[in-house]
Design an enzyme around this catalytic site. Structure first.
Site, PDB file in Angstrom:
ATOM      1  N   SER A 269       0.802  -1.220   0.000  1.00 55.61           N
ATOM      2  CA  SER A 269       0.000   0.000   0.000  1.00 55.61           C
ATOM      3  C   SER A 269       0.836   1.272   0.000  1.00 55.61           C
ATOM      4  O   SER A 269       0.324   2.339  -0.346  1.00 55.61           O
ATOM      5  CB  SER A 269      -0.944   0.011   1.206  1.00 55.61           C
ATOM      6  OG  SER A 269      -0.217  -0.061   2.418  1.00 55.61           O
TER       7      SER A 269
ATOM      8  N   HIS B 110       0.592   5.169   6.748  1.00 57.49           N
ATOM      9  CA  HIS B 110       1.263   5.697   5.558  1.00 57.49           C
ATOM     10  C   HIS B 110       1.732   7.137   5.733  1.00 57.49           C
ATOM     11  O   HIS B 110       1.072   7.919   6.415  1.00 57.49           O
ATOM     12  CB  HIS B 110       0.309   5.626   4.360  1.00 57.49           C
ATOM     13  CG  HIS B 110      -0.282   4.267   4.157  1.00 57.49           C
ATOM     14  ND1 HIS B 110      -1.535   3.928   4.619  1.00 57.49           N
ATOM     15  CD2 HIS B 110       0.221   3.159   3.578  1.00 57.49           C
ATOM     16  CE1 HIS B 110      -1.787   2.658   4.307  1.00 57.49           C
ATOM     17  NE2 HIS B 110      -0.728   2.164   3.681  1.00 57.49           N
TER      18      HIS B 110
ATOM     19  N   ASP C 269      -2.043   8.717   7.560  1.00 58.16           N
ATOM     20  CA  ASP C 269      -3.028   7.929   8.300  1.00 58.16           C
ATOM     21  C   ASP C 269      -2.304   6.995   9.261  1.00 58.16           C
ATOM     22  O   ASP C 269      -1.154   7.245   9.631  1.00 58.16           O
ATOM     23  CB  ASP C 269      -3.966   7.186   7.336  1.00 58.16           C
ATOM     24  CG  ASP C 269      -3.259   6.131   6.476  1.00 58.16           C
ATOM     25  OD1 ASP C 269      -2.081   5.816   6.750  1.00 58.16           O
ATOM     26  OD2 ASP C 269      -3.898   5.612   5.535  1.00 58.16           O
TER      27      ASP C 269
END
Length: 363
Positions: free
Chosen positions: A43, A331, A328
């Site tokens: 991600s 990340h 977040d």
């Protein structure tokens, strides 16, 4: 976080880079340094491959992409990822997600990264759908067949040997495998044993890419995972988890050694290692010097350190996003991603070894 009164070597280099770096990586006049870039990972660099699969690991809704031209794309960031910046510095357009790339677009490369994916196929199963590294490699084989169909096998091999291959795997093998209570791996392996398992598998996977024609590799290490908001939220003191950082340390050491071994044993291969951990540690310790005033919580999220629940759809994020290290629970912000991309591109061997991406592209 203790303050450091002297400028670190990373910060000195950062100041030099910023004095000459472009405002944005997407400079249309920049010379194209490689034919294409192919990207594999999770991600941190996914740009939409999970959008159309049954997965809980998606970022195709606001506030993700709030600062990205075109809005949410599946990037787990408010804007750029690290590889977006690197692509621009190499003179390439933004690299499309594999699941969305047209035949013409793949001649500039493709991004196969998938949120929740790991080196091990079993990693990330709590999120249901994801594309593990083994499947990402198989997806690249499909792209390679397309290129061969257009250029012929011999010409395709020449082109692929000059392309950049960026690989950043391993975060989920800890966060969404070893550290999860419903996985048995923590009872089967101690920290060093697990790091050995991962790097042995990783080496075999990278050798598969080499056998498919890849020659220029950028391998990103794992960052200071014990300091991300998700881990901070679980700490009674609110501080970084030394246990998690020590757990991950053998993996980074193994990967650097793996790079040396692959360079020595694979004829014509050029592997480089980006030491994300050292770079991220410096950003956290010297945040204000880099322009960051918030280093211990997400810009977007719920709960302690905004790290217990990640960004909810249409949640209002912090307005001063460039001041935050973390976007977040897991990340970095686009500001950190751009910084990391520039350091990987032009940095010195303290954190991109044995040469940097710019030098690798010129070989």
């Amino acid at each position: 976080m203790a303050k450091i009164s002297v400028l670190s070597p990373f910060l000195v280099l950062f100041m030099v880079l910023m004095s000459s770096a472009p405002v944005t990586g997407q400079d249309g006049s920049r010379r194209q340094m490689v034919p294409a870039m192919f990207i594999f990972g999770d991600s941190l660099i996914d740009n939409g491959n999970n959008n159309n699969i049954p997965s809980f690991a998606k970022a195709n809704y606001l506030p993700y992409g709030i600062d990205f031209n075109g809005g949410p794309t599946g990037r787990f960031s408010n804007g750029y990822t690290m590889v977006d910046e690197i692509a621009g510095l190499l003179g390439l357009p933004l690299i499309p997600a594999y699941n969305e790339a047209s035949v013409n677009q793949v001649f500039h490369g493709a991004n196969y990264a998938s949120a929740a994916a790991g080196i091990l196929d079993a990693t990330g199963r709590n999120f249901v759908g994801r594309i593990p590294f083994n499947q990402q490699i198989r997806n690249f084989e499909n792209t390679l067949n397309q290129i061969k169909g257009n250029l012929g096998a011999e010409n395709a091999a020449t082109v692929i040997s000059r392309c950049m291959f960026f690989v950043g795997m391993g975060s989920n093998d800890y966060l969404n495998n070893y550290l999860m209570p419903n996985y048995a791996t923590r009872f089967q392996y101690n920290g060093p044993q697990y790091a050995d398992l991962l790097t042995q598998t990783y080496s075999q996977q990278l050798t598969r890419l080499y056998n498919l024609g890849a020659r220029k590799f950028v391998i990103a290490g794992l960052g200071q995972m014990g300091c991300i908001p998700s881990i901070l939220a679980q700490s009674a003191s609110g501080g970084c988890s030394k246990e998690v950082n020590l757990l991950v340390k053998p993996f980074n050491e193994n990967v650097k050694n793996m790079v040396n071994n692959l360079n020595a044993n694979l004829p014509g291969a050029r592997f480089i290692f980006f030491d994300s951990s050292r770079m991220f540690q410096d950003i956290l310790q010297n945040g204000r010097s880099y322009g960051f005033s918030v280093v211990n919580r997400g810009c977007c999220g719920i709960g302690r350190n905004r790290g217990q629940i990640t960004c909810l759809p249409y949640q209002m994020p912090c307005p001063d996003r460039n001041q935050y290290v973390f976007w977040d629970a897991f990340h970095p912000t686009a500001a950190v991603n751009v910084l990391m991309g520039r350091i990987a591109f032009s940095g010195n061997p303290d954190f991109v070894y044995p040469v940097n991406i710019k030098q690798l592209a010129e070989l």
